[in-house]
Design an enzyme around this catalytic site. Structure first.
Site, short mmCIF file in Angstrom:
data_model
loop_
_atom_site.label_atom_id
_atom_site.label_comp_id
_atom_site.label_asym_id
_atom_site.label_seq_id
_atom_site.Cartn_x
_atom_site.Cartn_y
_atom_site.Cartn_z
CD GLU A 132 45.07 -69.79 -63.00
OE1 GLU A 132 45.48 -69.10 -62.07
OE2 GLU A 132 44.54 -70.89 -62.87
CB CYS A 168 43.59 -71.01 -69.23
SG CYS A 168 42.83 -71.37 -70.77
CB CYS A 177 24.78 -68.68 -76.30
SG CYS A 177 23.37 -68.27 -75.27
CG HIS A 213 40.06 -64.26 -66.25
ND1 HIS A 213 41.17 -65.03 -66.02
CD2 HIS A 213 39.37 -64.88 -67.23
CE1 HIS A 213 41.14 -66.07 -66.82
NE2 HIS A 213 40.07 -66.01 -67.58
CE LYS A 235 34.59 -75.93 -69.15
NZ LYS A 235 34.32 -76.06 -70.57
N1 GLN Z 1 45.96 -68.46 -77.98
C1 GLN Z 1 44.70 -68.26 -77.35
C2 GLN Z 1 44.54 -66.79 -77.00
O1 GLN Z 1 45.47 -66.16 -76.66
C3 GLN Z 1 44.53 -69.09 -76.11
C4 GLN Z 1 43.15 -68.97 -75.50
C5 GLN Z 1 42.86 -69.89 -74.34
O2 GLN Z 1 43.75 -70.37 -73.69
N2 GLN Z 1 41.62 -70.14 -74.05
O3 GLN Z 1 43.48 -66.25 -77.02
ZN ZN Z 2 44.28 -69.65 -71.58
#
Ligand code: GLN
Ligand code: ZN
Length: 768
Positions: free
Chosen positions: A678, A656, A529, A707, A118
């Site tokens: 995470e 996350c 975007c 990911h 970020k």
């Molecule tokens: N509940 C959301 C999903 O599973 C959580 C998304 C996130 O943490 N950015 O997509």
């Molecule tokens: Zn997440």
């Protein structure tokens, strides 16, 4: 000649007014257009931006604020800090550039991307420079000078923008141990000066050097670098420099920043308003102040009356020739043009008149600069009066203020922020009700949003599917997902979130106090975007938002179905927010709306409810001294949203982002029964902090990285969970992926979850 004040734009959106850049880039990546075609689209966007600003009458129009992907990456390339792993690609500039940005998989080669993070406290992401111990630098492209010349050829004099070397080093990362990246300055500085000289040779008069790190907490070493760098820049070039800071007050760095030998300094007085008086007090003789007062981070119309007061005060102290009227920060963070919003139903005229996007903000700068020296300017009277009327209309609008909301937020009591009993008591009651095995398995909420699912939404929006047809398709998809989860043997199920476009937009669309734009796109990273919702007024929940979907999903199974909500801080962080009340107040209103949904879910028989707060970590203020205040209201908002239920209802949260080290106690204060996080990329190392802090509640450390399309093996997951048990007792551990599965395909999802469940079973057997 009439006195006049100059205007300064710090940066302009670069995706193009119809997201031309995004489209061209994606076409290029898919092999549909050539590199030259992409570059030609880029050129026309730049030209259009320059013309727009020059025609509006902006004095200092930026160049080199354009980027094909990211301005930090551009500087990394310019100074030749290209990591070794990309060197094989060096004969194709464009391919090299995009490989650094998002990796490349070709000819059996798999070169990973550079890290992305970020950009300060914005929702823009930059590509993090990588440094090694014997890092060398070499001026490796001429982009800055080329773009200056390109504008010049079109008859427009510009002010090239470059990222200053101190911020550049600070924003990067050491890729090996045994050195400090700040020590690289002696090697970087000559290259940076060479870059500046190329601008001087091209004919530039002014150069904007961005040093946003001046608004952060700096140690002595960084401070001394600033002196060294800007002393040298002054000594070795004849350019006029506007040292540019943004996103916050200079505070304790003000004296340093002002003392640097630059011709002008730009300060963000929207976010750094507190500095205004003190900066004027110590402002050095001869220096120009670029007064950042038109908000580059938000979409509200400028309050001319207010701004003119600030300009007057600065002019009284410094004289009109030493004050520039400026944007607070780059307009990169706001949409392109409000005139593109033509859908009255989405954005009613009454609200539209309160807003200004980049194009409108350019005009505001020019109008302010004229009114500052000529209040009665005949051509601008209408605009001036209109601005007053618009600002007044917003203040008193019945759309904004909701007496019920005001009363409710003013009257929350201590008990609204607390669950009935402590976690140890609650967890027993929940276990008695849910009867979950050791190492319960679950997922984070979303399942694959396949092209098909997205095509239904598109067709529904176009009117090609009726609401009934669309809902039936979603219901069938949800039912399939529930059936599959049962067969796979998950313990706590989710409905899959197929009906949701985006985790904030979905709720914003159903809450009062939000509006949405049609074309209000803002760059998030590269070609990505987002279209952030606009929170314009008091927030409340007119009707239940998720109950139908969740109860439908629950009706299909005996297993507990998780209610799935987005938390108040995340909704706030990912929206444009009101600037007429503190963020904490807006968050409290959202929290109460979510609380209503939580208690309705409980009433509808839902036993487990997840409130996602992925943005709570990224919302941390830039200065450490502001953290406590933020964390206090952010945690309270979560507690307010989640505490309306009985002990038996299990509250989950999900985040996350890693790096909980310095906020772990606040994470614990949120008092969720279970937190899923995470963890897989750090191989569970993140859990050390939960362990040493003795985090008291349940934790689901993500056991694989969503990911990537890679399917984790059973052994691998078992290994990670064993590692997790060195920090967290087995009784409080959950097994789950590290985030939602929305971006994944079904095949890898099914395989990964099957292995995850097999791993949980193996772990249970080991405990028997
Ligand atoms: N509940 C959301 C999903 O599973 C959580 C998304 C996130 O943490 N950015 O997509
Ligand atoms: Zn997440």
């Amino acid at each position: 000649m009439k006195k006049s004040i100059k205007t300064n734009v710090v940066g302009f959106p670069r995706i193009g007014k119809a997201r031309e850049l995004k489209k061209a880039e994606e076409a290029y990546w898919n092999g549909k257009i050539t590199g030259d075609e992409l570059l030609s689209v880029a050129r026309s966007i730049r030209l259009e931006n320059w013309k727009l600003q020059a025609n509006a009458g902006i004095s200092l129009v930026p160049s080199n604020d354009f980027s094909l992907y990211d301005q930090v990456l551009d500087q990394t390339v310019a100074v030749g800090a290209i990591p070794e792993r990309y060197h094989a690609l060096r004969d194709n500039q464009l391919e090299l550039y995009f490989a650094m940005a998002h990796g490349v998989q070709r000819d059996g080669n798999d070169i990973i991307a550079m890290e992305m993070t970020k950009w300060f406290d914005t929702n823009y992401h930059y590509i993090v420079p990588e440094f090694v111990k014997n890092q060398s630098f070499k001026l490796s492209d001429t982009k800055a000078a080329d773009e200056y010349r390109e504008a010049k050829a079109a008859g427009i004099e510009t002010k090239p923008v470059v990222i200053g070397p101190v911020s550049f080093l600070l924003l990067g990362k050491e890729k090996e141990s045994g050195f400090s990246r700040l020590d690289l300055i002696d090697r970087l500085l000559p290259v940076f000066i060479e870059q500046l000289k190329s601008l001087e040779n091209a004919g530039a008069e002014w150069v904007q050097i961005d040093e946003p790190c001046l608004v952060l907490d700096l140690d002595e070493k960084a401070k001394s670098l600033y002196q060294k760098v800007y002393g040298e820049v002054r000594r070795q070039t004849g350019l006029k420099i506007v040292l540019t800071t943004y996103f916050g007050a200079l505070r304790d760095n003000a004296a340093l920043a002002l003392s640097l030998p630059t011709d002008a300094i730009h300060i963000d007085f929207v976010r750094g308003a507190e500095d205004f008086i003190s900066v004027l007090d110590i402002f050095p003789a001869g220096k120009i102040l670029s007064l950042g007062i038109v908000d580059g981070r938000n979409i509200w119309k400028n309050d001319f009356e207010q701004s003119l007061k600030l300009i007057d005060a600065a002019v009284a102290r410094l004289g009109a020739d030493r004050v520039w009227v400026a944007a607070s920060a780059s307009f990169l963070h706001v949409p392109y043009d409000l005139d593109l919003e033509r859908d009255e139903k989405r954005l009613p005229a009454e609200i539209k008149r309160w807003l200004a996007f980049a194009r409108q903000k350019v005009d505001e700068l020019v109008t302010l600069s004229v009114l500052a020296v000529d209040r009665t300017n005949a051509c601008l009277q209408a605009a001036y009066q209109q601005n007053r009327a618009d600002i007044a209309a917003r203040k008193s609008s019945a759309l904004i203020h909701n007496a019920k909301v005001a009363e409710r937020t003013a009257n929350t009591s201590e008990s609204d922020y607390n669950r009935e009993s402590a976690y140890t008591v609650r967890s027993q009651k929940q276990q008695a009700r849910l009867n979950l095995p050791l190492f319960p398995t679950t997922t984070i909420g979303s399942f694959p949003q396949t092209t098909e699912v997205r095509s239904w939404r598109a067709r529904f929006r176009k009117g090609e599917l009726s609401a009934q047809e669309y809902n039936q398709l979603l219901k069938d998809e949800t039912a399939r997902a529930v059936r599959w989860q049962e067969e796979a043997g998950l313990d706590v199920l989710v409905h899959g979130e197929f009906e949701r476009n985006d985790m904030v937009e979905y709720f914003g669309e159903q809450l009062d106090g939000f509006v949405f734009t049609q074309n209000g796109w803002v760059q998030s990273y590269g070609s990505r975007c987002v279209k952030p919702p606009i929170i314009f007024g008091d927030v409340s929940r007119p009707t239940p938002m998720t109950i139908d979907w969740i109860t439908f999903a629950q009706s299909l199974t005996e297993k507990p179905m998780k209610g799935m909500l987005t938390g108040p801080v995340t909704i706030l962080q990912w929206s444009f927010v009101r600037n007429d009340q503190p963020r904490s107040e807006t968050t409290k209103q959202i929290a109460l709306a979510i609380r209503d949904e939580v208690t309705d879910l409980e009433r509808a028989g839902i036993k487990v409810i997840q409130i996602d707060e992925p943005a709570i970590r990224e919302g941390l203020p830039l200065r450490k001294s502001d953290w406590a205040d933020y964390l206090n209201w952010a945690v309270k908002a979560f507690r307010l949203a989640s505490s309306g239920v009985s002990d038996e209802t299990q509250i989950h949260t999900h985040m996350c982002y890693s790096e909980f080290n310095d906020i772990i106690e606040h994470i614990a204060q949120m008092d969720a029964d279970v937190i899923t996080i995470e963890c897989s990329r750090s191989q569970m190392e993140l859990l050390n902090v939960f362990g040493s802090f003795s985090y008291p509640n349940g934790i689901g450390p993500g056991v694989y990285d969503i990911h990537s399309a890679r399917v984790p093996s059973v052994d691998e997951i078992v290994g990670l969970m064993r590692k997790a048990q060195t920090n967290i007792p087995a009784e409080r551990l959950w097994v789950n992926p590290d985030c939602g599965l929305k971006t994944r395909g079904w095949a890898e999802t099914k395989a990964s979850i099957a292995n995850m469940i097999a791993a949980a079973r193996q772990l249970r057997n080991e405990k028997k």
